[in-house]
Enzyme design. Structure first.
Site, PDB file in Angstrom:
ATOM      1  N   ASN A   1      -8.075   5.663  -8.864  1.00 43.27           N
ATOM      2  CA  ASN A   1      -8.626   5.223  -7.389  1.00 43.27           C
ATOM      3  C   ASN A   1      -9.301   3.813  -7.915  1.00 43.27           C
ATOM      4  O   ASN A   1     -10.250   3.829  -8.415  1.00 43.27           O
ATOM      5  CB  ASN A   1      -9.460   6.006  -6.810  1.00 43.27           C
ATOM      6  CG  ASN A   1     -10.013   5.344  -5.492  1.00 43.27           C
ATOM      7  OD1 ASN A   1      -9.740   4.472  -5.149  1.00 43.27           O
ATOM      8  ND2 ASN A   1     -11.027   6.286  -4.964  1.00 43.27           N
ATOM      9  N   TRP A   2      -8.496   2.752  -7.583  1.00 40.11           N
ATOM     10  CA  TRP A   2      -9.269   1.360  -7.857  1.00 40.11           C
ATOM     11  C   TRP A   2     -10.391   0.986  -6.946  1.00 40.11           C
ATOM     12  O   TRP A   2     -11.017  -0.053  -7.244  1.00 40.11           O
ATOM     13  CB  TRP A   2      -8.379   0.458  -8.393  1.00 40.11           C
ATOM     14  CG  TRP A   2      -7.424   0.555  -9.453  1.00 40.11           C
ATOM     15  CD1 TRP A   2      -7.300   1.694 -10.129  1.00 40.11           C
ATOM     16  CD2 TRP A   2      -6.131  -0.195  -9.671  1.00 40.11           C
ATOM     17  NE1 TRP A   2      -6.314   1.767 -10.934  1.00 40.11           N
ATOM     18  CE2 TRP A   2      -5.455   0.383 -10.886  1.00 40.11           C
ATOM     19  CE3 TRP A   2      -5.777  -1.409  -9.192  1.00 40.11           C
ATOM     20  CZ2 TRP A   2      -4.370  -0.161 -11.624  1.00 40.11           C
ATOM     21  CZ3 TRP A   2      -4.565  -1.984 -10.137  1.00 40.11           C
ATOM     22  CH2 TRP A   2      -3.907  -1.536 -11.032  1.00 40.11           C
ATOM     23  N   LYS A   3     -10.648   1.558  -6.085  1.00 40.80           N
ATOM     24  CA  LYS A   3     -11.402   1.280  -4.911  1.00 40.80           C
ATOM     25  C   LYS A   3     -11.260  -0.202  -4.596  1.00 40.80           C
ATOM     26  O   LYS A   3     -10.226  -0.904  -4.849  1.00 40.80           O
ATOM     27  CB  LYS A   3     -12.919   1.820  -5.270  1.00 40.80           C
ATOM     28  CG  LYS A   3     -12.923   3.287  -5.681  1.00 40.80           C
ATOM     29  CD  LYS A   3     -14.245   3.646  -6.041  1.00 40.80           C
ATOM     30  CE  LYS A   3     -14.156   5.200  -6.432  1.00 40.80           C
ATOM     31  NZ  LYS A   3     -15.443   5.936  -6.383  1.00 40.80           N
TER      32      LYS A   3
ATOM     33  N   HIS B   1     -11.363  10.206   1.181  1.00 38.93           N
ATOM     34  CA  HIS B   1     -12.360   9.986   0.212  1.00 38.93           C
ATOM     35  C   HIS B   1     -13.634   9.984   0.710  1.00 38.93           C
ATOM     36  O   HIS B   1     -14.074   9.449   1.809  1.00 38.93           O
ATOM     37  CB  HIS B   1     -12.132   8.742  -0.543  1.00 38.93           C
ATOM     38  CG  HIS B   1     -12.750   8.666  -1.745  1.00 38.93           C
ATOM     39  ND1 HIS B   1     -14.134   7.875  -1.645  1.00 38.93           N
ATOM     40  CD2 HIS B   1     -12.505   8.775  -3.014  1.00 38.93           C
ATOM     41  CE1 HIS B   1     -14.485   7.958  -3.096  1.00 38.93           C
ATOM     42  NE2 HIS B   1     -13.467   8.305  -3.817  1.00 38.93           N
TER      43      HIS B   1
ATOM     44  N   GLU C   1     -16.144   8.358   0.254  1.00 34.89           N
ATOM     45  CA  GLU C   1     -16.770   6.820   0.678  1.00 34.89           C
ATOM     46  C   GLU C   1     -16.161   6.475   2.074  1.00 34.89           C
ATOM     47  O   GLU C   1     -16.817   5.724   2.913  1.00 34.89           O
ATOM     48  CB  GLU C   1     -16.609   5.715  -0.428  1.00 34.89           C
ATOM     49  CG  GLU C   1     -17.097   5.880  -1.747  1.00 34.89           C
ATOM     50  CD  GLU C   1     -16.381   5.635  -2.888  1.00 34.89           C
ATOM     51  OE1 GLU C   1     -15.475   4.639  -2.941  1.00 34.89           O
ATOM     52  OE2 GLU C   1     -16.854   5.924  -4.009  1.00 34.89           O
TER      53      GLU C   1
ATOM     54  N   GLU D   1     -14.160  16.540  -5.248  1.00 32.27           N
ATOM     55  CA  GLU D   1     -14.806  15.422  -5.638  1.00 32.27           C
ATOM     56  C   GLU D   1     -16.314  15.643  -5.234  1.00 32.27           C
ATOM     57  O   GLU D   1     -16.681  15.244  -4.003  1.00 32.27           O
ATOM     58  CB  GLU D   1     -14.304  14.101  -5.282  1.00 32.27           C
ATOM     59  CG  GLU D   1     -12.943  13.322  -5.689  1.00 32.27           C
ATOM     60  CD  GLU D   1     -12.710  12.105  -5.706  1.00 32.27           C
ATOM     61  OE1 GLU D   1     -12.465  11.602  -6.811  1.00 32.27           O
ATOM     62  OE2 GLU D   1     -13.033  11.624  -4.637  1.00 32.27           O
TER      63      GLU D   1
ATOM     64  N   GLY E   1     -18.954   8.296  -9.239  1.00 33.88           N
ATOM     65  CA  GLY E   1     -19.871   6.958  -9.777  1.00 33.88           C
ATOM     66  C   GLY E   1     -21.075   7.106 -10.016  1.00 33.88           C
ATOM     67  O   GLY E   1     -22.028   6.039 -10.554  1.00 33.88           O
TER      68      GLY E   1
ATOM     69  N   SER F   1     -16.896  10.886 -12.005  1.00 40.34           N
ATOM     70  CA  SER F   1     -17.529  10.522 -13.635  1.00 40.34           C
ATOM     71  C   SER F   1     -16.650  11.165 -14.381  1.00 40.34           C
ATOM     72  O   SER F   1     -17.067  11.559 -15.434  1.00 40.34           O
ATOM     73  CB  SER F   1     -18.894  10.872 -13.432  1.00 40.34           C
ATOM     74  OG  SER F   1     -19.793  10.088 -12.702  1.00 40.34           O
TER      75      SER F   1
ATOM     76  N   GLY G   1     -12.041   7.094 -10.785  1.00 39.37           N
ATOM     77  CA  GLY G   1     -12.686   5.950 -10.240  1.00 39.37           C
ATOM     78  C   GLY G   1     -12.809   4.815 -11.370  1.00 39.37           C
ATOM     79  O   GLY G   1     -12.148   4.492 -11.840  1.00 39.37           O
TER      80      GLY G   1
END
Ligand code: PGA
Length: 252
Positions: free
Chosen positions: A9-11, A97, A99, A169, A175, A215, A236
């Site tokens: 997931n490149w965000k 997700h 976020e 997650e 992160g 992570s 991530g």
């Protein structure tokens, strides 16, 4: 079929040129390496999806979007629909997700509609969920995760699950550099599989892939992936570097 999967997931990272470069690096590594059974997915931002599809065309790497709207089209400024994703060759989407939930107000009810829209378009959904630190500290992690899964997915027929990948997650591990221990991951993944089994039976529960995210990196992936109910990872930060991402894919 239950598969080993590693998804990156490149965000909100990488512009068009950077995305193209990273997609090509990943493809090159996979081609050179001896990855046979692991499914590899990359999820760039919307603007880089078409170029990533092109860059991965002759490879086993699949491209996913990080989000989509549940409506087909209309007055939803800034949104993208399943039909639009499919028009650029994207058949997989990450939904739920943390976020998206935390910063963009995505609720279980909204996510249920997004899941329906994606499945109606025969897309594969990587459905994310997980508890925040306060839930874990108060021992509520299983109850929270169970509700998230039930609210967004349990209106579906069992057959729908062949197009769903689950991604656990824990928000406190995303992160942050802090990872769930392999034991914590296994414990939760076993609980998730049991939750699916109680509603849909053995066949669905045993064939669904459950990924761990938070992570995950080359130094811990091997141990986490060795757990019986962990079928791979949603990565991530470490997915932004082709060497690290490849090392994680190679951890099975
Ligand atoms: P991280 O992110 O690997 O950077 O913790 C995981 C994710 O949010 O999918």
């Amino acid at each position: 079929m239950r598969k080993q999967i590693v998804a990156g997931n490149w965000k909100m990272n990488n512009d068009l040129a950077e995305s193209k470069k990273l997609a090509k690096q990943v493809v090159k590594k996979i081609k050179k390496g001896k990855i046979k059974d692991t499914k590899v997915i990359i999820a760039p931002t919307f603007v880089s999806l078409a170029s990533a599809v092109k860059a991965t065309k002759k490879s086993k790497v699949k491209v996913a979007a990080q989000n989509m709207h549940f409506e087909e089209s209309g007055a939803f400024t800034g949104e993208v629909s399943a039909k639009m994703l499919k028009s650029v060759g994207v058949k997989t989407v990450i939904l739920g997700h943390s976020e998206r939930r935390a910063y963009f107000g995505e609720t279980d009810a909204i996510l249920a509609k997004k899941v329906d829209a994606a499945l109606a378009h025969k897309m594969t959904v990587i459905f994310c969920f997980g508890e925040v630190l306060a839930d874990r500290k108060s021992g509520k992690q299983e109850a929270v995760v169970e509700q998230q899964i039930k609210n967004a997915l349990f209106h579906l027929e069992g057959t729908a699950f062949k197009n769903i990948i689950l991604a656990y997650e824990p928000v406190w591990a995303i992160g942050t550099g802090e990872t769930a221990s392999p034991e914590q991951a296994q414990e939760m993944h076993a609980f998730i599989r049991t939750t699916i089994k109680e509603k849909y039976g053995d066949e669905v529960a045993n064939s669904i892939s459950i990924l761990y995210g938070g992570s995950c990196k080359p130094s811990n992936a091997k141990e986490i992936f060795s757990k019986p109910d962990v079928d791979g990872g949603l990565i991530g930060g470490a997915a932004l570097n082709a060497n690290d991402f490849y090392a994680i894919i190679n951890s099975f």
